[in-house]
Design a protein around this motif. Structure first.
Motif, PDB file in Angstrom:
ATOM      1  N   LYS A  15      -1.594  -7.478   7.818  1.00 37.32           N
ATOM      2  CA  LYS A  15      -0.695  -6.940   6.800  1.00 37.32           C
ATOM      3  C   LYS A  15       0.407  -7.934   6.478  1.00 37.32           C
ATOM      4  CE  LYS A  15       0.158  -3.655   9.983  1.00 37.32           C
ATOM      5  NZ  LYS A  15       0.037  -4.016  11.360  1.00 37.32           N
ATOM      6  N   ILE A  35       4.629  -1.270  10.212  1.00 46.05           N
ATOM      7  CA  ILE A  35       4.083  -0.889   8.912  1.00 46.05           C
ATOM      8  C   ILE A  35       4.200  -2.085   7.983  1.00 46.05           C
ATOM      9  CG2 ILE A  35       4.555   0.564   6.887  1.00 46.05           C
ATOM     10  CD1 ILE A  35       3.288   2.089   9.169  1.00 46.05           C
ATOM     11  N   GLY A  36       3.208  -2.271   7.171  1.00 37.90           N
ATOM     12  CA  GLY A  36       3.282  -3.342   6.184  1.00 37.90           C
ATOM     13  C   GLY A  36       2.213  -3.094   5.158  1.00 37.90           C
ATOM     14  N   CYS A  37       2.070  -4.011   4.213  1.00 41.21           N
ATOM     15  CA  CYS A  37       1.027  -3.838   3.209  1.00 41.21           C
ATOM     16  C   CYS A  37      -0.249  -4.473   3.747  1.00 41.21           C
ATOM     17  CB  CYS A  37       1.432  -4.495   1.898  1.00 41.21           C
ATOM     18  SG  CYS A  37       3.006  -3.863   1.298  1.00 41.21           S
ATOM     19  N   GLN A  38      -1.271  -3.688   3.788  1.00 37.77           N
ATOM     20  CA  GLN A  38      -2.555  -4.145   4.310  1.00 37.77           C
ATOM     21  C   GLN A  38      -3.074  -5.333   3.508  1.00 37.77           C
ATOM     22  OE1 GLN A  38      -4.009  -2.538   6.818  1.00 37.77           O
ATOM     23  NE2 GLN A  38      -6.168  -3.042   6.763  1.00 37.77           N
ATOM     24  N   CYS A  54       4.678  -7.029  -1.786  1.00 41.38           N
ATOM     25  CA  CYS A  54       4.907  -5.975  -0.793  1.00 41.38           C
ATOM     26  C   CYS A  54       6.401  -5.689  -0.570  1.00 41.38           C
ATOM     27  CB  CYS A  54       4.278  -6.374   0.539  1.00 41.38           C
ATOM     28  SG  CYS A  54       4.535  -5.140   1.814  1.00 41.38           S
ATOM     29  N   PRO A  55       6.805  -4.422  -0.727  1.00 42.82           N
ATOM     30  CA  PRO A  55       8.222  -4.084  -0.552  1.00 42.82           C
ATOM     31  C   PRO A  55       8.770  -4.468   0.826  1.00 42.82           C
ATOM     32  CG  PRO A  55       7.038  -2.242  -1.495  1.00 42.82           C
ATOM     33  CD  PRO A  55       6.011  -3.255  -1.115  1.00 42.82           C
ATOM     34  N   PHE A  56       7.921  -4.400   1.843  1.00 43.80           N
ATOM     35  CA  PHE A  56       8.397  -4.774   3.177  1.00 43.80           C
ATOM     36  C   PHE A  56       8.596  -6.283   3.291  1.00 43.80           C
ATOM     37  CE2 PHE A  56       7.272  -0.534   4.262  1.00 43.80           C
ATOM     38  CZ  PHE A  56       8.186  -0.220   5.238  1.00 43.80           C
TER      39      PHE A  56
END
Lengths: 197, 155
Positions: free
Chosen positions: A130, A188-191, A58-60
């Protein structure tokens, strides 16, 4: 009829309330990138933990490991270690498989454990949504109680411009026996997609 | 000399590419778009190029958009990608799908902007907002949509 409506409202309200305030999480036993298995109960003198659900792909999540190192070194001596857990579906994301976790932890000098939650049970228990998703849990009457749930801080993209270090502030408040100002945030993040089985 | 010309042309071409950068939207600008009083139905899709299910639903969105192009429906693709990656997004996404006209990179603000879009939204993507303020229509779906579920939403 009216009575039932009021009653059901009260029940729902109660449910939300108890869920938000005193969620208790279970201990776990997961494999670390060094091959050893780790449980919360291994840390006999821990007052609490910073638990981060994160992953390789995940980019975040990729923006954060230096900040995880920093906080782990700050709070480990005070009895609050940081533990990172990867629960993403490795069928969907090959980058999140165990050998690549080992590699990432080595290349980026992770000072904290990086655990593989292969069957996603721990993420489900925490209700982690996430990556990255941070929790601060605290020991109360032999149980692990969730005290903070949400973002690590308020600026993933520009670490130098962070104004609110949510996790750090929560741990500091707990150590000083003060009230935590912000107990929950959204980000926001990757689920984390839970596999059906 | 020829080498120099090649370099100059290369610089020129890359400048043109960089010139058509991804449009960046501040949150207040996004709010203005959402609150717009218009006869059109507005469809906002929150996505990121790193999000697999988001990328899976984009072709369905674009297919439907073409089909309803004679109707008053306005589509917006709101990217939550990381700003540093915006050039990469431009090349990999906008060039591929030709959606430059209605794709925006959201400059993610401080504070809880997620609840301002929808109280119950946790920030998971893909998420889609269908809105018409005049007709008091507001639907928010924070999960992947396919062609059928999306066409139901806008019809």
């Amino acid at each position: 009829m009216k009575k039932y409506i009021v009653l059901s409202f009260l029940m729902v309200f109660n449910l939300c309330f108890s869920f938000g305030q005193n969620k208790v999480v279970k201990d776990f036993k997961l494999r670390n990138v060094d091959g050893k298995y780790i449980s919360l109960s291994d840390y006999k003198s821990a007052k609490g933990f910073i638990i981060i659900f994160t992953c390789n792909h995940c980019p975040f999540a990729k923006l954060y490991p230096p900040r995880f190192n920093e906080l782990h070194s700050k709070f480990l001596p005070k009895g609050v270690p940081l533990i990172a857990i990867s629960s993403t579906d490795t069928v969907q994301y090959e980058e999140d498989t165990y050998p690549l976790m080992v590699e990432k932890a080595k290349n980026e000098h992770f000072m904290f454990p990086y655990l593989m939650d292969g069957n996603q049970k721990v993420a489900k228990n925490f209700n982690a949504q996430k990556t990255p998703h941070a929790y601060v849990i605290w020991k109360e009457n032999g149980q692990w109680v969730v005290k903070y749930d949400g973002a690590f801080d308020d600026n993933g993209q520009e670490p130098e411009k962070v104004e609110n270090k949510y996790v750090e502030a929560a741990v500091e408040a707990l150590l000083e026996n003060k009230k935590i100002e912000i107990t929950q945030t959204k980000s926001i993040g990757c689920q984390i997609y839970f596999r059906k089985k | 000399m020829r080498f120099l010309i090649v370099i100059l042309i290369f610089i020129g071409v890359s400048n043109v590419l960089i010139g058509q950068k991804l449009k960046v939207l501040r949150f207040d600008q996004l709010e203005q778009l959402i609150e717009k009083q218009t006869d059109s139905l507005l469809v906002f899709n929150f996505f990121a190029t790193w999000c697999k299910p988001c990328m899976q639903e984009i072709p369905d969105f674009l297919k439907l958009q073409k089909e309803v192009s004679d109707k008053p429906i306005q589509f917006y693709l709101i990217s939550l990608d990381i700003e540093k990656d915006s050039n990469k997004i431009f090349v990999s996404f906008i060039e591929k799908y030709q959606t430059g006209d209605f794709t925006y990179l959201l400059k993610v603000p401080k504070g809880d902007w997620i609840s301002k879009i929808d109280q119950n939204w946790q920030g998971n993507i893909p998420a889609t907002l269908v809105i018409n303020n005049k007709k008091k229509i507001r639907k928010f779906i924070a999960k992947p949509l396919d062609y059928q579920s999306l066409s139901k939403l806008i019809k």
